[in-house]
Design a protein around this motif. Sequence first.
Motif, PDB file in Angstrom:
ATOM      1  N   GLY A  72      98.012 -27.740  56.802  1.00 18.90           N
ATOM      2  CA  GLY A  72      96.886 -28.494  56.299  1.00 18.90           C
ATOM      3  C   GLY A  72      97.775 -29.077  55.014  1.00 18.90           C
ATOM      4  O   GLY A  72      98.820 -28.855  54.707  1.00 18.90           O
ATOM      5  N   PRO A  73      97.018 -29.753  53.975  1.00 22.53           N
ATOM      6  CA  PRO A  73      97.618 -30.272  52.982  1.00 22.53           C
ATOM      7  C   PRO A  73      98.212 -29.293  52.114  1.00 22.53           C
ATOM      8  O   PRO A  73      97.821 -28.378  51.883  1.00 22.53           O
ATOM      9  CB  PRO A  73      96.455 -31.133  52.222  1.00 22.53           C
ATOM     10  N   ALA A  74      99.365 -29.794  51.355  1.00 25.80           N
ATOM     11  CA  ALA A  74     100.036 -28.861  50.618  1.00 25.80           C
ATOM     12  C   ALA A  74      99.101 -28.050  49.370  1.00 25.80           C
ATOM     13  O   ALA A  74      99.591 -26.997  49.181  1.00 25.80           O
ATOM     14  CB  ALA A  74     101.391 -29.449  50.062  1.00 25.80           C
ATOM     15  N   ALA A  75      98.531 -28.938  48.968  1.00 24.44           N
ATOM     16  CA  ALA A  75      97.631 -28.516  47.480  1.00 24.44           C
ATOM     17  C   ALA A  75      96.381 -27.526  48.056  1.00 24.44           C
ATOM     18  O   ALA A  75      95.481 -27.339  47.172  1.00 24.44           O
ATOM     19  CB  ALA A  75      97.133 -29.559  46.848  1.00 24.44           C
ATOM     20  N   MET A  76      96.364 -27.161  49.106  1.00 21.22           N
ATOM     21  CA  MET A  76      95.194 -26.277  49.688  1.00 21.22           C
ATOM     22  C   MET A  76      95.050 -25.123  48.690  1.00 21.22           C
ATOM     23  O   MET A  76      96.280 -24.476  48.494  1.00 21.22           O
ATOM     24  CB  MET A  76      95.289 -25.791  51.043  1.00 21.22           C
ATOM     25  N   PRO A  77      93.943 -24.580  48.383  1.00 23.32           N
ATOM     26  CA  PRO A  77      93.644 -23.412  47.556  1.00 23.32           C
ATOM     27  C   PRO A  77      94.340 -22.086  48.384  1.00 23.32           C
ATOM     28  O   PRO A  77      94.185 -22.154  49.628  1.00 23.32           O
ATOM     29  CB  PRO A  77      92.389 -23.071  47.215  1.00 23.32           C
ATOM     30  N   ALA A  78      94.954 -21.294  47.733  1.00 21.55           N
ATOM     31  CA  ALA A  78      95.488 -20.133  48.359  1.00 21.55           C
ATOM     32  C   ALA A  78      94.798 -19.251  49.145  1.00 21.55           C
ATOM     33  O   ALA A  78      94.893 -18.803  50.423  1.00 21.55           O
ATOM     34  CB  ALA A  78      96.380 -19.284  47.234  1.00 21.55           C
ATOM     35  N   ALA A  79      93.430 -19.263  48.535  1.00 21.42           N
ATOM     36  CA  ALA A  79      92.578 -18.337  49.218  1.00 21.42           C
ATOM     37  C   ALA A  79      91.881 -18.735  50.628  1.00 21.42           C
ATOM     38  O   ALA A  79      91.926 -18.309  51.585  1.00 21.42           O
ATOM     39  CB  ALA A  79      91.454 -18.081  48.476  1.00 21.42           C
ATOM     40  N   VAL A  80      91.844 -19.994  50.578  1.00 21.18           N
ATOM     41  CA  VAL A  80      91.583 -20.899  51.794  1.00 21.18           C
ATOM     42  C   VAL A  80      92.526 -21.065  52.798  1.00 21.18           C
ATOM     43  O   VAL A  80      92.239 -20.736  53.911  1.00 21.18           O
ATOM     44  CB  VAL A  80      91.033 -22.339  51.340  1.00 21.18           C
ATOM     45  N   ALA A  81      93.755 -21.154  52.240  1.00 19.86           N
ATOM     46  CA  ALA A  81      94.914 -21.088  53.243  1.00 19.86           C
ATOM     47  C   ALA A  81      95.029 -19.704  53.937  1.00 19.86           C
ATOM     48  O   ALA A  81      95.132 -19.541  54.999  1.00 19.86           O
ATOM     49  CB  ALA A  81      96.162 -21.400  52.446  1.00 19.86           C
ATOM     50  N   ALA A  82      94.879 -18.649  53.128  1.00 23.92           N
ATOM     51  CA  ALA A  82      95.021 -17.394  53.734  1.00 23.92           C
ATOM     52  C   ALA A  82      93.730 -16.971  54.523  1.00 23.92           C
ATOM     53  O   ALA A  82      93.951 -16.527  55.830  1.00 23.92           O
ATOM     54  CB  ALA A  82      94.916 -16.251  52.535  1.00 23.92           C
ATOM     55  N   THR A  83      92.578 -17.547  54.499  1.00 23.67           N
ATOM     56  CA  THR A  83      91.459 -17.364  55.213  1.00 23.67           C
ATOM     57  C   THR A  83      91.946 -18.095  56.819  1.00 23.67           C
ATOM     58  O   THR A  83      91.664 -17.499  57.919  1.00 23.67           O
ATOM     59  CB  THR A  83      90.286 -18.030  54.904  1.00 23.67           C
ATOM     60  N   LEU A  84      92.408 -19.326  56.522  1.00 24.22           N
ATOM     61  CA  LEU A  84      92.841 -20.069  57.882  1.00 24.22           C
ATOM     62  C   LEU A  84      93.987 -19.422  58.448  1.00 24.22           C
ATOM     63  O   LEU A  84      93.892 -19.302  60.005  1.00 24.22           O
ATOM     64  CB  LEU A  84      92.990 -21.602  57.321  1.00 24.22           C
TER      65      LEU A  84
END
Length: 330
Positions: free
Chosen positions: A259-271
Motif C-alpha cells: 500500500g502507500p508508504a504513509a499508511m497508518p501503522a495500525a491499518v498496515a498491521a491489520t492488513l
Amino acid sequence: MPFTRRHALGALAALPLLPRLAFAQAQANFPTRPVRLLVGFAPGGLTDIAARALAERMGKILKGSVVVENRPGGQAIIATVAVARAEPDGYTLGFAGTNGMILNPLLYNNLPYQQSDFKQLGSMGKSPMLLIVHPALGVKNVQEFIALAKKKPGDITCAHAGRGVINHLALLHFQSRTGTQFQDVPYKGSGPALLDLMAGTVQSTFDFPTSALPNIQSGKLQVLAVTADQRLSSLPDVPTMKEAGVDGFELYTRMMISGPAAMPAAVAATLENAVREGTRDPSLVKQFAEQGVTVEFTSSADLDRVIAEESAMWAGVIRANNVPKTDLKG
C-alpha cells in the motif's frame, strides 16, 4: 449548572481533537468499506488468479470485502503508480509481481514511483519458471538443448512476454550462463507466446507453470527444467536447473501486497495479518501447489530484505547482458 465562559473555552480547545479522534476510530474499525486490490495485468494470468484467491480469504478475515481491480498496461506500471498515489488509508492496495516492484525500477530512468513509495504488507508466495520447448525440437533435456543451440547459434527461437519482463530477462540470463545465443521473439504477453509455441511457430520459451501446465500435461509442450531450488510436486520428474547442469539459475516471481508508504501503522498491521492468515488456508496452499506455486507468507520486514537482495541479483543480470536503462515513454 450554568454554561460558563470556562466551559465554552474548554469546548473550543477540544475541537482540534475531534478529527484525530474520528481518525483513530476509523482505524480501529477498519475496514468500513471495500478494500481495492489493484492488479497490473489482464484477468486470467498468474498474478490475477493469485490475487483473486487471496482477496477472497482476506475479505473473510477482515469481515469485509476485498475487490480485485485489473489495471493492465505498461508492465504493471499503471497499477503500481495508482497504488503509490492513492490515499494512504488502507483501502487501495497493490498485488504486484517481480516486474512491478523490482525490475521496473532497474529498467527505467523516469519511472513515476520508487520502492520507498510503498509499505510492504507481506508476500503470498512465489512461482518459478519452466524452460519449455516444442516436442518437434527433438531434445530430451537441458544439455541437449544447450548443445543444439551452440551448434546452431541464433537459429533456435525463444518466445517471451515482452522486452524487459521477467521471461525475457530469464532468457538473457540463460544465454549468459550457458554461452548460447537464441533468436528472441517478443510478444504482448505470455498467452500469445504459448499459443505460437504450441503451433510450432516458435521453438522454446520461459514461462510460469500456471500458464503452461495444462498443455504440458496434454503433451502439446515439453518441459526441460524448473528454475526453483527443488522439484515441483506437480512436475516431480522435471529436474531443477541445477540438477540439469546449469548452476546459479534459481529465478522466481514473487506475489507481493503493498500500500502507500504513509499508511497508518495500525491499518498496515491489520492488513498484514489478513495476508498472513489468508496464506495459511490449506485449500489455497493445495490449489497453487498443483499449479507450481509455493504459497508461503513472508512478513513485511523480511520482504523488504528479499526485495533488496533480488533487486541486486536482477541488477547483475541486467548489467551482465548490457540491457540499457531507458526513458519511459508517454
